[in-house]
Design an enzyme around this catalytic site. Structure first.
Site, PDB file in Angstrom:
ATOM      1  N   CYS A 227       2.309  -6.856 -10.800  1.00 56.19           N
ATOM      2  CA  CYS A 227       1.079  -7.345 -10.178  1.00 56.19           C
ATOM      3  C   CYS A 227      -0.046  -6.339 -10.345  1.00 56.19           C
ATOM      4  O   CYS A 227       0.085  -5.170  -9.953  1.00 56.19           O
ATOM      5  CB  CYS A 227       1.325  -7.613  -8.690  1.00 56.19           C
TER       6      CYS A 227
ATOM      7  N   CYS B  35      -1.848 -15.745 -11.382  1.00 60.21           N
ATOM      8  CA  CYS B  35      -0.957 -15.089 -10.422  1.00 60.21           C
ATOM      9  C   CYS B  35      -0.680 -13.648 -10.852  1.00 60.21           C
ATOM     10  O   CYS B  35      -0.248 -13.386 -11.972  1.00 60.21           O
ATOM     11  CB  CYS B  35       0.342 -15.874 -10.334  1.00 60.21           C
TER      12      CYS B  35
ATOM     13  N   CYS C 230      -7.502 -19.903  -3.406  1.00 63.04           N
ATOM     14  CA  CYS C 230      -6.591 -18.772  -3.226  1.00 63.04           C
ATOM     15  C   CYS C 230      -7.356 -17.667  -2.510  1.00 63.04           C
ATOM     16  O   CYS C 230      -8.307 -17.101  -3.055  1.00 63.04           O
ATOM     17  CB  CYS C 230      -6.074 -18.302  -4.585  1.00 63.04           C
TER      18      CYS C 230
ATOM     19  N   ASN D  17      11.773 -13.154  -7.016  1.00 64.62           N
ATOM     20  CA  ASN D  17      11.570 -12.476  -8.302  1.00 64.62           C
ATOM     21  C   ASN D  17      12.749 -11.674  -8.851  1.00 64.62           C
ATOM     22  O   ASN D  17      12.625 -11.075  -9.929  1.00 64.62           O
ATOM     23  CB  ASN D  17      10.343 -11.556  -8.242  1.00 64.62           C
TER      24      ASN D  17
ATOM     25  N   GLY E  38      -3.396  -8.696  -1.633  1.00 66.35           N
ATOM     26  CA  GLY E  38      -2.811  -8.220  -0.393  1.00 66.35           C
ATOM     27  C   GLY E  38      -1.561  -8.946   0.044  1.00 66.35           C
ATOM     28  O   GLY E  38      -1.192  -9.997  -0.476  1.00 66.35           O
TER      29      GLY E  38
ATOM     30  N   SER F 242       1.804 -16.767   1.640  1.00 65.92           N
ATOM     31  CA  SER F 242       2.767 -16.208   0.692  1.00 65.92           C
ATOM     32  C   SER F 242       3.063 -14.757   1.045  1.00 65.92           C
ATOM     33  O   SER F 242       2.150 -13.981   1.323  1.00 65.92           O
ATOM     34  CB  SER F 242       2.213 -16.287  -0.736  1.00 65.92           C
TER      35      SER F 242
END
Length: 338
Positions: A117, A332, A103, A215, A159, A191
């Site tokens: 987040c 995540c 990732c 979401n 980011g 993403s």
């Protein structure tokens, strides 16, 4: 001093031409820098001593410096790296049964401010350069255990990749070049939180896979938890996804973070089913990963299963994604760069 890892092959060719060198030198340099992982100018042994001496005053080969590594009980490894200006970024190696995914971060911090987040809560510092994104790949290779090989790359770290569009496209060109880092475009995913102008260009500029963090199923909820929705609302985002040029039987991955009492109700699932009609996609459901100071909670297993059943019964490919590395804040939405 110029970092040779900041040049794509066409850019390096122009650099070599400006030096008055023959064109084949660009292929040599590019191969050493990205494919053979040279650690310095002098390690490029099939390049003449005279040229190496010409390069050394102006060019270098520099990676990123790992400050520390944390390993999760489930095998995920998070590493914090320092950049030249003191900025920091985090990257994660995620082991699964048949793959090992890296990732990668595209920015130091994030300006989007999504409420679920941790990266967004830490603020935005700057975009990462090609050398800093590629540097994460080289750094991760140095952490591999016997028999391990990175099989997949996801730009899902710190980011918003599409807010660093030009550098991300340059990184993808090197990443998927057989003479560069050599990853198949089928194993690379970008993403986005839904930056529509970038989505409209991405499918024409790269063959990498696309994942979109949706979401929510209403503009009211999505704007509340994802401020980017105020600029690019759901209808505009879905229109871009329906027009996205998919190749070789590919599909768009829809990421949906399930948050207790916010977007995990049965009516949300039914709205999601309707919204995604006409979008060639699969759906990843991600139960919210809590972090210190978060205003949200992880949904109950019953709610997750009920949501999954509604979407599955409507004919979609949908999985509940088990995020790894939660015990080291590597799951995540938990990267922060501290």
């Amino acid at each position: 001093m110029k970092n040779l890892r900041d040049f794509t092959y066409p850019e390096l060719s122009r650099e070599v031409e400006a030096l008055g060198e023959r064109p084949y030198r660009a292929a040599q340099l590019y191969g050493w820098v990205f494919h053979r992982d040279a650690i310095g100018i002098d390690s490029m042994t099939d390049i003449s001593f005279a040229l190496r001496e010409r390069l050394k005053p102006e060019y270098c080969i520099k990676g990123v410096d790992i400050l520390h590594v944390k390993e999760s009980e489930d095998g995920a490894r998070k590493f914090l790296s320092a950049l030249d200006d003191g900025s920091k970024m985090e990257s994660v190696l995620i082991p699964e049964q048949d793959r090992l995914t890296l990732c990668v971060s595209s920015q130091a911090g994030c300006a989007l401010g999504c409420l679920f987040c941790m990266t967004g809560a830490s603020g935005f510092t700057r975009n990462l350069k090609l050398s800093e994104m590629a540097g994460q790949v080289f750094a991760a290779r140095g952490l591999l255990k016997d028999g391990e090989r990175i099989t997949n790359i996801v730009l899902m770290g710190m980011g918003e990749p599409l807010n660093n569009y030009d550098n991300v496209i340059r990184f993808l060109s090197v990443l998927t070049d057989g003479k560069g880092l050599g990853f198949s475009h089928n194993k690379v995913t970008v993403s986005t939180a839904g930056v529509v102008p970038g989505i409209k260009k991405l499918g024409y500029d790269t063959n990498a896979n696309l994942a979109v963090s949706l979401n929510a199923t209403t503009d009211e909820v999505r704007s509340r938890i994802m401020p980017v929705n105020k600029r690019y609302p759901i209808a505009e985002l879905l229109s871009a996804l329906k027009e996205y040029p998919l190749k070789n039987k590919k599909y768009i991955t829809i990421e949906y973070v399930l948050i207790k009492g916010i977007n995990d109700a049965a009516e949300d699932a039914r709205r999601l089913v309707k919204l995604l009609r006409g979008v060639t996609c699969k759906i990843n459901l991600i139960p919210f990963n809590p972090f210190t100071g978060a205003a949200f909670k992880r949904p109950d297993a019953e709610a997750v299963n009920a949501f999954h059943k509604i979407v599955y019964d409507a004919g979609y490919t949908v999985i509940v994604r088990a995020s790894k590395g939660a015990d080291i804040q590597a799951a995540c939405g938990q990267l922060r760069g501290l």
